[in-house]
Scaffold this motif. Structure first.
Motif, PDB file in Angstrom:
ATOM      1  N   ILE A   1       0.840  -1.191   0.000  1.00 26.96           N
ATOM      2  CA  ILE A   1       0.000   0.000   0.000  1.00 26.96           C
ATOM      3  C   ILE A   1       0.877   1.244   0.000  1.00 26.96           C
ATOM      4  O   ILE A   1       1.733   1.413   0.870  1.00 26.96           O
ATOM      5  CB  ILE A   1      -0.925   0.011   1.223  1.00 26.96           C
ATOM      6  CG1 ILE A   1      -1.821  -1.233   1.219  1.00 26.96           C
ATOM      7  CG2 ILE A   1      -1.792   1.268   1.242  1.00 26.96           C
ATOM      8  CD1 ILE A   1      -2.602  -1.422   2.501  1.00 26.96           C
ATOM      9  N   ILE A   2       0.678   2.089  -0.980  1.00 30.64           N
ATOM     10  CA  ILE A   2       1.458   3.308  -1.098  1.00 30.64           C
ATOM     11  C   ILE A   2       0.523   4.511  -1.070  1.00 30.64           C
ATOM     12  O   ILE A   2      -0.689   4.393  -1.288  1.00 30.64           O
ATOM     13  CB  ILE A   2       2.301   3.334  -2.391  1.00 30.64           C
ATOM     14  CG1 ILE A   2       1.406   3.203  -3.635  1.00 30.64           C
ATOM     15  CG2 ILE A   2       3.329   2.210  -2.356  1.00 30.64           C
ATOM     16  CD1 ILE A   2       2.177   3.295  -4.960  1.00 30.64           C
ATOM     17  N   GLY A   3       1.095   5.694  -0.785  1.00 31.63           N
ATOM     18  CA  GLY A   3       0.294   6.910  -0.759  1.00 31.63           C
ATOM     19  C   GLY A   3       1.028   8.016  -0.032  1.00 31.63           C
ATOM     20  O   GLY A   3       1.927   7.770   0.773  1.00 31.63           O
ATOM     21  N   SER A   4       0.644   9.235  -0.305  1.00 33.81           N
ATOM     22  CA  SER A   4       1.262  10.392   0.339  1.00 33.81           C
ATOM     23  C   SER A   4       0.846  10.461   1.804  1.00 33.81           C
ATOM     24  O   SER A   4      -0.071   9.753   2.244  1.00 33.81           O
ATOM     25  CB  SER A   4       0.850  11.673  -0.392  1.00 33.81           C
ATOM     26  OG  SER A   4      -0.561  11.793  -0.410  1.00 33.81           O
ATOM     27  N   ASN A   5       1.520  11.323   2.577  1.00 37.45           N
ATOM     28  CA  ASN A   5       1.148  11.518   3.976  1.00 37.45           C
ATOM     29  C   ASN A   5      -0.309  11.968   4.067  1.00 37.45           C
ATOM     30  O   ASN A   5      -0.738  12.874   3.342  1.00 37.45           O
ATOM     31  CB  ASN A   5       2.041  12.573   4.630  1.00 37.45           C
ATOM     32  CG  ASN A   5       3.468  12.080   4.808  1.00 37.45           C
ATOM     33  OD1 ASN A   5       3.718  10.885   4.822  1.00 37.45           O
ATOM     34  ND2 ASN A   5       4.398  13.005   4.947  1.00 37.45           N
ATOM     35  N   GLY A   6      -1.068  11.320   4.939  1.00 38.06           N
ATOM     36  CA  GLY A   6      -2.464  11.665   5.101  1.00 38.06           C
ATOM     37  C   GLY A   6      -3.407  10.967   4.145  1.00 38.06           C
ATOM     38  O   GLY A   6      -4.622  11.208   4.189  1.00 38.06           O
ATOM     39  N   SER A   7      -2.876  10.089   3.304  1.00 37.51           N
ATOM     40  CA  SER A   7      -3.734   9.409   2.331  1.00 37.51           C
ATOM     41  C   SER A   7      -4.558   8.295   2.960  1.00 37.51           C
ATOM     42  O   SER A   7      -5.500   7.790   2.339  1.00 37.51           O
ATOM     43  CB  SER A   7      -2.887   8.845   1.182  1.00 37.51           C
ATOM     44  OG  SER A   7      -1.943   7.888   1.666  1.00 37.51           O
ATOM     45  N   GLY A   8      -4.181   7.882   4.193  1.00 38.59           N
ATOM     46  CA  GLY A   8      -5.008   6.901   4.889  1.00 38.59           C
ATOM     47  C   GLY A   8      -4.419   5.516   4.987  1.00 38.59           C
ATOM     48  O   GLY A   8      -5.142   4.554   5.277  1.00 38.59           O
ATOM     49  N   LYS A   9      -3.113   5.373   4.814  1.00 38.25           N
ATOM     50  CA  LYS A   9      -2.492   4.042   4.861  1.00 38.25           C
ATOM     51  C   LYS A   9      -2.685   3.387   6.235  1.00 38.25           C
ATOM     52  O   LYS A   9      -3.131   2.239   6.335  1.00 38.25           O
ATOM     53  CB  LYS A   9      -0.997   4.144   4.525  1.00 38.25           C
ATOM     54  CG  LYS A   9      -0.705   4.700   3.138  1.00 38.25           C
ATOM     55  CD  LYS A   9       0.779   4.652   2.798  1.00 38.25           C
ATOM     56  CE  LYS A   9       1.638   5.548   3.688  1.00 38.25           C
ATOM     57  NZ  LYS A   9       1.317   6.977   3.512  1.00 38.25           N
ATOM     58  N   THR A  10      -2.356   4.126   7.283  1.00 38.25           N
ATOM     59  CA  THR A  10      -2.528   3.592   8.636  1.00 38.25           C
ATOM     60  C   THR A  10      -4.002   3.393   8.958  1.00 38.25           C
ATOM     61  O   THR A  10      -4.387   2.388   9.578  1.00 38.25           O
ATOM     62  CB  THR A  10      -1.874   4.523   9.664  1.00 38.25           C
ATOM     63  OG1 THR A  10      -0.460   4.534   9.458  1.00 38.25           O
ATOM     64  CG2 THR A  10      -2.165   4.069  11.089  1.00 38.25           C
ATOM     65  N   THR A  11      -4.842   4.317   8.538  1.00 42.01           N
ATOM     66  CA  THR A  11      -6.278   4.199   8.760  1.00 42.01           C
ATOM     67  C   THR A  11      -6.824   2.929   8.132  1.00 42.01           C
ATOM     68  O   THR A  11      -7.640   2.219   8.737  1.00 42.01           O
ATOM     69  CB  THR A  11      -7.010   5.423   8.177  1.00 42.01           C
ATOM     70  OG1 THR A  11      -6.561   6.599   8.846  1.00 42.01           O
ATOM     71  CG2 THR A  11      -8.512   5.294   8.335  1.00 42.01           C
ATOM     72  N   LEU A  12      -6.362   2.607   6.929  1.00 44.21           N
ATOM     73  CA  LEU A  12      -6.811   1.398   6.258  1.00 44.21           C
ATOM     74  C   LEU A  12      -6.433   0.150   7.047  1.00 44.21           C
ATOM     75  O   LEU A  12      -7.269  -0.734   7.277  1.00 44.21           O
ATOM     76  CB  LEU A  12      -6.219   1.329   4.848  1.00 44.21           C
ATOM     77  CG  LEU A  12      -6.469   0.028   4.064  1.00 44.21           C
ATOM     78  CD1 LEU A  12      -7.967  -0.278   3.979  1.00 44.21           C
ATOM     79  CD2 LEU A  12      -5.851   0.116   2.680  1.00 44.21           C
TER      80      LEU A  12
END
Length: 205
Positions: A47-58
């Motif tokens: 899972i990739i994404g910028s800061n705040g994109s929701g990686k940890t939330t997911l």
């Protein structure tokens, strides 16, 4: 419809993870929307994404640690090991005591296999508070993954590791998938192993 269900396994103990039309919220605002994916035995999702994109939330939502979502999640909790940003170690206890605590939670006998693998087995008598950040991460990884779970959900597992530690973890992940496990992870680093799938959360904001 909002639910987290345990995946039903067949007689051959087939393993899978399924997410359908998942929307997660932070302070009542959607972080991402309509994420769907399905994973089977031997697959790795990066899972990739910028800061705040929701990686940890997911990842927290997959583990049932967040109630602010819509959609369907099917994952067998009894088969899932989770390690988040925090190492989950008790700083005043020794490495050995922390490791035994992890295994005791799963009613497993004490084993130092992964402590040896990550080359921290010589630290078993040392309080965790005296370790470097990289050593703490290795101890936490050993505890979470020694439990024998077939699905690994790992949030930035390479953080704090030196190059050798990164290589060891990448090899362990690769071997786990070859043994028909499933790995879901986030990382700011380029994957050292070869993920089966990528999920770019910025595409779902």
């Amino acid at each position: 419809m909002t639910e987290i269900e345990e995946t039903k396994t067949s007689e051959v103990n087939f393993l899978s993870v399924s997410v359908k039309n998942l929307t997660c919220y932070r302070n009542d605002f959607p972080v991402f929307a309509d994420v769907s994916f399905q994973l089977h035995q031997g697959e790795q999702l990066f899972i990739i994404g910028s800061n705040g994109s929701g990686k940890t939330t997911l990842l927290k939502t997959l583990m049932g640690l967040s109630s602010k979502f819509e959609g369907d999640i099917h994952i067998p909790p009894h088969e899932t090991a989770y390690l988040g940003h925090l190492n989950g170690l008790k700083p005043e206890l020794t490495v050995g005591d922390n490791h035994r605590f992890w295994l005791k939670l799963e009613n497993l006998p004490t084993s130092h296999n992964l402590l040896e693998y990550f080359e921290v087995d010589d630290l078993t008598g040392i309080p965790v508070r005296l370790l470097s950040e990289g050593q703490k991460r290795k101890v936490a990884l050993a505890g979470a993954l020694e439990t024998g779970k077939r699905i690994w959900v790992l949030d930035e597992p390479f953080n704090g590791l030196d190059q050798k530690g990164q290589d060891l973890l990448a090899e362990l992940i690769q071997r786990h998938c070859e043994k028909m496990g499933i790995v879901i992870l986030t990382s700011h680093l380029e994957p050292i192993s070869s993920p089966t799938r990528y999920l770019a959360l910025d595409d779902y904001r």
